[in-house]
Design a protein around this motif. Sequence first.
Motif, short mmCIF file in Angstrom:
data_model
loop_
_atom_site.label_atom_id
_atom_site.label_comp_id
_atom_site.label_asym_id
_atom_site.label_seq_id
_atom_site.Cartn_x
_atom_site.Cartn_y
_atom_site.Cartn_z
N LEU A 86 0.85 -1.16 0.00
CA LEU A 86 -0.13 0.01 0.11
C LEU A 86 0.82 1.19 0.08
CD1 LEU A 86 -2.79 1.45 0.79
CD2 LEU A 86 -2.16 1.01 3.19
N LEU A 87 0.52 2.28 -0.79
CA LEU A 87 1.39 3.38 -0.92
C LEU A 87 0.33 4.60 -0.28
CD1 LEU A 87 4.00 4.88 -1.67
CD2 LEU A 87 2.86 5.45 -3.73
N SER A 88 0.81 5.24 0.76
CA SER A 88 -0.02 6.16 1.73
C SER A 88 0.71 7.18 1.95
CB SER A 88 -0.58 5.32 2.69
OG SER A 88 -1.37 6.18 3.52
N ASP A 89 -0.04 8.37 2.32
CA ASP A 89 0.79 9.42 2.78
C ASP A 89 0.62 9.49 4.27
OD1 ASP A 89 -2.01 10.09 3.04
OD2 ASP A 89 -1.92 11.98 2.33
N GLY A 114 3.81 15.93 1.41
CA GLY A 114 5.11 15.50 0.99
C GLY A 114 5.68 14.11 1.63
N THR A 115 4.72 13.58 2.33
CA THR A 115 5.16 12.15 2.88
C THR A 115 4.53 10.97 2.00
OG1 THR A 115 3.67 12.20 4.50
CG2 THR A 115 5.70 12.95 5.14
N ALA A 116 5.32 9.79 2.10
CA ALA A 116 4.74 8.65 1.40
C ALA A 116 5.49 7.57 2.12
CB ALA A 116 5.04 8.71 -0.11
N SER A 129 10.13 5.09 2.92
CA SER A 129 9.39 5.91 3.34
C SER A 129 10.06 7.17 2.49
CB SER A 129 8.99 6.48 4.87
OG SER A 129 10.08 6.25 5.51
N VAL A 130 9.44 8.46 2.54
CA VAL A 130 9.95 9.49 2.04
C VAL A 130 9.45 10.79 2.49
CG1 VAL A 130 8.80 9.53 -0.02
CG2 VAL A 130 10.97 10.67 -0.14
#
Length: 166
Positions: A86-89, A114-116, A129-130
Amino acid sequence: MTLVRQTGMFVLLVFGVLSVTATAQEAGAAQPPSPSPVSSPSSGLDTIRSIYVIPMKDRLEHFLTNELVKWGHFEVTLNPRQADALLSDTTDVDIKQLMTPDIKIRKTTARTRGTAFLIDLKTERVLWSVAKKPSESFWTGGVKSIRELAEEMVGQLRKDMQAKGQ
């Protein structure tokens, strides 16, 4: 008398050192152990084939999906039950509820921009994460578009995976 004075100073010095050492040991014991590193150098990213991108604030999921599809490394699915990750903020996602059939999936409630986070749906572990700066300085143009933010985020994922040889 000088010998007694020197011996007294020496004893005080020894007690001071022992006291500091004991305090340091107690403080070290109170701290939780640092997490052990994951044994796999890829941190599990090599097992991910398909990603579900959850609806996010400002429709960021559309731009992230576009960037992931352009890259072509992962399959992007519209069904969370068919995804490996899952890609989420945000990490505040109820994965069990997400896996319920016929559920209406709502946007995340992330307060940041700006976060993932790429989360393994089987282990519920954050694999990657970024945090990208969502805006530039006023002097260089101000706020980034959502498209630019998505490009930077997926670009960072690509860069991190290349650094790990994937």
